[in-house]
Scaffold this motif. Structure first.
Motif, PDB file in Angstrom:
ATOM      1  N   VAL A  91       0.468  -0.951  -0.026  1.00 31.61           N
ATOM      2  CA  VAL A  91      -0.044   0.404   0.172  1.00 31.61           C
ATOM      3  C   VAL A  91       0.745   1.538   0.152  1.00 31.61           C
ATOM      4  N   ILE A  92       1.703   0.860   0.718  1.00 32.39           N
ATOM      5  CA  ILE A  92       2.226   2.398   0.738  1.00 32.39           C
ATOM      6  C   ILE A  92       3.402   3.105  -0.490  1.00 32.39           C
ATOM      7  N   PRO A  93       3.756   1.891  -1.544  1.00 33.83           N
ATOM      8  CA  PRO A  93       3.821   3.413  -2.704  1.00 33.83           C
ATOM      9  C   PRO A  93       3.084   3.950  -3.476  1.00 33.83           C
ATOM     10  N   ALA A  94       1.674   3.313  -2.914  1.00 35.99           N
ATOM     11  CA  ALA A  94       0.577   4.253  -3.541  1.00 35.99           C
ATOM     12  C   ALA A  94       0.099   5.524  -3.432  1.00 35.99           C
ATOM     13  N   THR A  95       0.311   5.251  -1.892  1.00 34.78           N
ATOM     14  CA  THR A  95       0.152   6.666  -0.472  1.00 34.78           C
ATOM     15  C   THR A  95       0.093   8.449  -1.299  1.00 34.78           C
ATOM     16  N   GLY A  96       1.547   8.352  -2.367  1.00 31.26           N
ATOM     17  CA  GLY A  96       1.644   9.465  -2.745  1.00 31.26           C
ATOM     18  C   GLY A  96       0.703   9.596  -3.965  1.00 31.26           C
ATOM     19  N   PHE A  97       0.076   8.634  -4.657  1.00 30.64           N
ATOM     20  CA  PHE A  97      -1.437   9.116  -5.719  1.00 30.64           C
ATOM     21  C   PHE A  97      -2.447   9.365  -4.735  1.00 30.64           C
ATOM     22  N   LEU A  98      -2.308   8.908  -3.614  1.00 33.78           N
ATOM     23  CA  LEU A  98      -3.695   8.382  -2.473  1.00 33.78           C
ATOM     24  C   LEU A  98      -3.422  10.332  -2.058  1.00 33.78           C
ATOM     25  N   ILE A  99      -2.822  10.429  -0.904  1.00 40.01           N
ATOM     26  CA  ILE A  99      -2.434  11.840  -0.901  1.00 40.01           C
ATOM     27  C   ILE A  99      -3.033  13.135  -1.871  1.00 40.01           C
ATOM     28  N   ASN A 100      -2.697  12.829  -2.960  1.00 39.64           N
ATOM     29  CA  ASN A 100      -2.083  14.113  -3.274  1.00 39.64           C
ATOM     30  C   ASN A 100      -3.975  14.063  -4.190  1.00 39.64           C
ATOM     31  N   ARG A 101      -4.231  12.676  -4.702  1.00 39.08           N
ATOM     32  CA  ARG A 101      -5.338  12.394  -4.834  1.00 39.08           C
ATOM     33  C   ARG A 101      -7.058  13.239  -3.800  1.00 39.08           C
TER      34      ARG A 101
END
Length: 505
Positions: A91-101
């Motif tokens: 999950v952590i690699p996707a958190t940059g996208f999630l936070i920006n989205r």
């Protein structure tokens, strides 16, 4: 976008005491205080991060009663920890996208809602499968929280204050894992293993309600859509590497159902495809994990140092309790008491080191700090069945003090050179490296200890002497690898946010 919690023109400067004379310039006054809204938001994020990370280490103590209650073996029970680690890594690699989205508010509410739901599910779990599912849901929320905390700090805290605020992140990272087993043991004494989740549930629910009231977005949201292929590649790459590395340590002790080199090899191969995919999507600023952060030399060097330091920390935290119990014959509660002062010292020192960073910058702290960590690990290389517990206590405190002095400036130095829109991706990268490096450190230390212990035992040493000798070799090699970071620390460049430039001294 919802009401913003950052307004630097009003909150980070103060009006002059008297009206300026005509023609005079109004210079902003740098303050050392956050605006009330910012302070409240960061304090809530810190408390929430502490709660979710505390939960990571509670299962080590709770496993035996869970095994007895649900009728499972130790090998099966270890999936409570393994599944948690794998979920974090994926999950952590996707958190940059999630936070920006989703924005700060959306990401926080999602993280705490998932963590609260997972905790509730684990509390009422009628079977082991449901319990593992609850842990996976918990881990999904936990994975979002740390990158979100770092990103928010970098966004709303002025550069001259980032060190001391980021130092509190070290306190969270150090104290929460150290207190997790102690909290778990104390709660189970009265409430059983379900009580561990029962105590955490109202705290997480309260944090969720507080987030609804207090957390607001701090930057514009990104409208790019999720790339399913990138997410799939991240799942296989990082999940495979963590699974394989974790299995290597296990395989050195006994046979495993799946050869750990298989998921590790697949993970490394797919990592290449993941990197290729991200580079391709960076052209349209739609990468799941923006790797242009590595174009900054400070970020590259800081991540390299952090990877080695994480390997050293996790390897030590896993191997040291084993050798203290098996080779020195100490009881688990005694081992916990020996390791607690170091964890507390690391947490307490974090904010202090942060102030040093604000004043002096990263490099003057990192060079001696990496040397201290090297010495601390090196002291464990001389461990034997007759080693004094005071020697071990002193070495562990020295190691933890050194690690606190490494992590705090590294976080700030790595993220401080990035552009604001890269903060979330940089935070996600750092946390991903922590997960993979932690698994690698554990595998390396366990494998070296086990192999050398077996050879010593075969040569006539007792089991206790063999384990002590094997652990000593693992610590010695770990110290040798850590020594490389002293040279890397000299490569950290001064930046405009460092104390030398900001006038902090």
């Amino acid at each position: 976008m919802s009401t913003d919690i950052i307004d630097t023109s009003d909150h980070l400067t103060e009006p002059p005491a008297t009206p300026p004379a005509a023609g005079d310039e109004i210079a902003p006054t740098r303050t050392d205080k956050l605006a009330p809204g910012h302070f409240r938001a960061i304090a809530l994020l810190m408390a929430s991060a502490f709660t979710v990370i505390l939960n990571e280490t509670t299962m080590s103590v709770a496993l035996p009663p869970i095994m007895a209650d649900l009728g499972i073996t130790a090998t099966t029970g270890q999936w409570l920890t393994t599944a948690f680690m794998l979920t974090m890594a994926v999950v952590i690699p996707a958190t940059g996208f999630l936070i920006n989205r989703l924005g700060t508010r959306g990401a926080y509410l999602l993280a705490m809602a998932l963590f609260t739901a997972g905790t509730a599910l684990a509390l009422i779990a009628p079977s082991f499968a449901i319990l593992v599912t609850g842990r996976v849901v918990q881990a999904t929320g936990t994975a979002i929280m740390m990158p979100l905390l770092m990103t928010t700090i970098m966004t709303i805290v002025p550069s001259h204050m980032r060190g001391r605020i980021m130092g509190n992140v070290t306190l969270v990272i150090a104290l929460a894992p150290a207190l997790g087993p102690a909290m778990s043991g104390g709660v189970m004494e009265f409430l059983g293993w379900r009580g561990v989740f029962g105590v955490v549930l109202p705290i997480s629910a309260l944090a969720l309600v507080a987030g609804i009231l207090w957390i607001r977005d701090v930057s514009d949201k990104d409208e790019h859509h999720l790339d399913p292929l990138s997410l799939l590649l991240a799942l296989v790459a990082f999940g495979g590497m963590v699974w394989g590395l974790s299995g290597l340590g296990e395989a050195s002790q006994h046979a495993t159902a799946i050869n750990p080199w298989i998921p590790l090899g697949i993970g490394i191969a797919v990592l290449g495809l993941f990197i290729w995919r991200q580079i391709a999507r960076q052209r349209t600023d739609s990468a799941l994990l923006d790797l242009r952060t590595f174009l900054e030399s400070n970020f590259r060097v800081a991540v390299a140092i952090m990877a080695v330091a994480m390997m050293a920390m996790f390897g030590t935290l896993i191997v040291l309790p084993l050798v203290l119990q098996e080779a020195l014959g100490l009881e688990p509660w005694a081992v916990g008491l020996i390791m607690l002062p170091g964890g507390v010292a690391m947490g307490v020192l974090g904010p202090i080191v942060g102030r040093w960073y604000d004043r002096f910058g990263a490099r003057p702290i990192l060079i001696p700090a990496t040397a201290v960590v090297t010495v601390g690990i090196g002291m464990f290389a001389f461990i034997s069945t007759t080693t004094s517990i005071f020697y071990i206590l002193g070495a562990h405190i020295l190691l933890m003090v050194g690690l606190a002095s490494v992590f705090t400036p590294l976080f700030s130095a790595a993220l401080g050179v990035l552009k604001p829109h890269q903060y979330s991706h940089g935070s996600a990268t750092i946390n991903t490296v922590q997960q993979v490096a932690g698994a690698a450190g554990t595998a390396l230390f366990i494998a070296i200890m086990t192999i050398h212990s077996a050879s010593l035992t075969a040569a006539g040493a007792s089991d206790a002497e063999g384990m002590a000798g094997g652990a000593g070799l693992a610590f010695g090699i770990g110290a040798g690898v850590m020594a490389l970071t002293i040279g890397l620390a000299t490569m950290i460049k001064r930046t405009e946010s460092d104390g030398e430039f900001s006038g902090g001294h």
